[in-house]
Design an enzyme around this catalytic site. Sequence first.
Site, PDB file in Angstrom:
ATOM      1  CD  GLU A  17     -47.440  -1.266  34.935  1.00 18.89           C
ATOM      2  OE1 GLU A  17     -46.326  -1.465  35.339  1.00 18.89           O
ATOM      3  OE2 GLU A  17     -47.630  -1.567  33.972  1.00 18.89           O
ATOM      4  CG  ASP A  68     -48.695  -5.359  31.745  1.00 24.08           C
ATOM      5  OD1 ASP A  68     -48.004  -4.992  32.914  1.00 24.08           O
ATOM      6  OD2 ASP A  68     -48.126  -5.160  30.721  1.00 24.08           O
TER       7      ASP A  68
HETATM    8  C1  NOJ Z   1     -45.524  -4.089  33.980  1.00 25.35           C
HETATM    9  C2  NOJ Z   1     -45.418  -5.469  34.580  1.00 25.35           C
HETATM   10  O1  NOJ Z   1     -45.719  -5.382  35.939  1.00 25.35           O
HETATM   11  C3  NOJ Z   1     -44.065  -5.871  34.196  1.00 25.35           C
HETATM   12  O2  NOJ Z   1     -43.388  -6.965  35.266  1.00 25.35           O
HETATM   13  C4  NOJ Z   1     -43.741  -6.209  32.792  1.00 25.35           C
HETATM   14  O3  NOJ Z   1     -42.354  -6.556  32.704  1.00 25.35           O
HETATM   15  C5  NOJ Z   1     -44.268  -5.087  31.969  1.00 25.35           C
HETATM   16  N1  NOJ Z   1     -45.269  -4.221  32.538  1.00 25.35           N
HETATM   17  C6  NOJ Z   1     -44.519  -5.476  30.619  1.00 25.35           C
HETATM   18  O4  NOJ Z   1     -45.329  -6.306  30.531  1.00 25.35           O
END
Ligand code: NOJ
Length: 483
Positions: A251, A189
């Site tokens: 991500e 993440d």
């Molecule tokens: C990306 C995640 O997909 C999202 O749902 C989240 O709010 C943020 N990162 C923070 O962790």
Amino acid sequence: MSWWRDAVVYQVYPRSFQDSDGDGVGDLAGIERRLEHIAALGAGALWLSPVYPSPLADFGYDVSDHTAVDPVYGTLGDFDRLVASAHDRDLRLLMDLVPCHTSIEHPWFSEHPDRYVWADGRGDGPPNNWLATFGGPAWTRDERSGRWYLHSFYPEQPDLDWRNPAVVAAMQDVVRFWRARGVDGFRIDAIDRLVKDERLRDDPPAGAPFGLPLPAEYARLEHLYSTNSPEIRQALAALREAAGDALLVGEVYVPSAATGPYLEHLDAVFAFELFHAPWEEVPLRAAIEACAKASKGGAAWVLSNHDFARLPNRVGAENVRAAAVLLLTLPGLAFVYQGEEIGQVDGPVTERVYDRAGRDPFRHPVQWGPEPERAGFTTGTPWLAPVDAGERSVASQSGDPASLLELYRALIALRPALGPGLTMLDAAPGVVAYARGDHLVAVNTTAEAAGLPWAAETVLESEPGPVSAGSLGPHAAVVLRRD
Ligand code: NOJ
């Protein structure tokens, strides 16, 4: 060759996948019960959005214990059973690793405050001008100490300090813990926020457009010092060391041209430029070329997830079949978000708001059957209601050759036959076209029929009969094979 090279990964959003105990919230036993759906789709793996204990300020992305399962989802025993059942079906399982921040209720925040990023204020205000993604300053003042802690997202999600070796070691332990339980990889993440400028310099005002959509307030600045630091590499090297050869997908919410350093240690990064490209030939083609070039085979193609409007709401319901062809014929990993395979649409905005950033509409339960109130998701009251189960469900589409679900299955089954590499081709205006070895793919993004310059055998059509006499129907896509 690694198992994941051309795999399809199915994203499970656990709260909304399948409830097994009638409390209206999905759980691990429910996921296990529905594994057959993921296997029958042809996916090679599932990715579980966070199932860790969480006070739910950010619905699981505010983790209060990285090595446990929230009781609402079950137990570690349930988790072990899920992993074993997935492996029995040749499905790999990816966890969601959230290394940038924790919940403010994580015991570390009170017991080890040095594991977080703190600074003194500037006068009465925060230490610098950095912004939180979901609005407001990225700093909150701690009443007791008078100092400010950093949070890239909600104030309930303090950012960890990856310059502290104890943080690196603790997060490596987290990775090892799940690896030892049989996990095959991680979606990581918000990795572009992992390390920030040590001098905490102000971010400059935004100049050129960022290249990916950002919330309006956050887009006012260029996040030069608060994100994407070159030091992130070392942090990723540490995660890789702990993960061994597990699949690591980042991500990384930056334009593809800036993803190179991340791929020194990660296997793949999400191709967000394609995700957000308007459904038109020129931007789609540009996004495919940019992501493919930057990632050198490490693109994880994806068109929907739990953070953004669902695919029919973004590209138009008339284009979802062609979008499936595009997503699933590009080379490399492809991610499918639960419900995408039956064309689920955004839910309504209701009075009861769970996510303050407005993402509830993208998170409604999977519609397994046509019953409108529960849709086979739960026997109780669902935390978010099904949207239109009478119109679309797994049960109503399964076995219907004209359905979107069967198109997803056929496309995934076709993937191993597609040749290596990717060569973009010129076709009629409005048509995105490319070759995968002997196979040609053409996607008509327009509402007009488009001529096709090749005489070749039709292997798969987005809907029956889009290719007649060398012409591709409106909103249609086709896979052809050269003689
Ligand atoms: C990306 C995640 O997909 C999202 O749902 C989240 O709010 C943020 N990162 C923070 O962790």
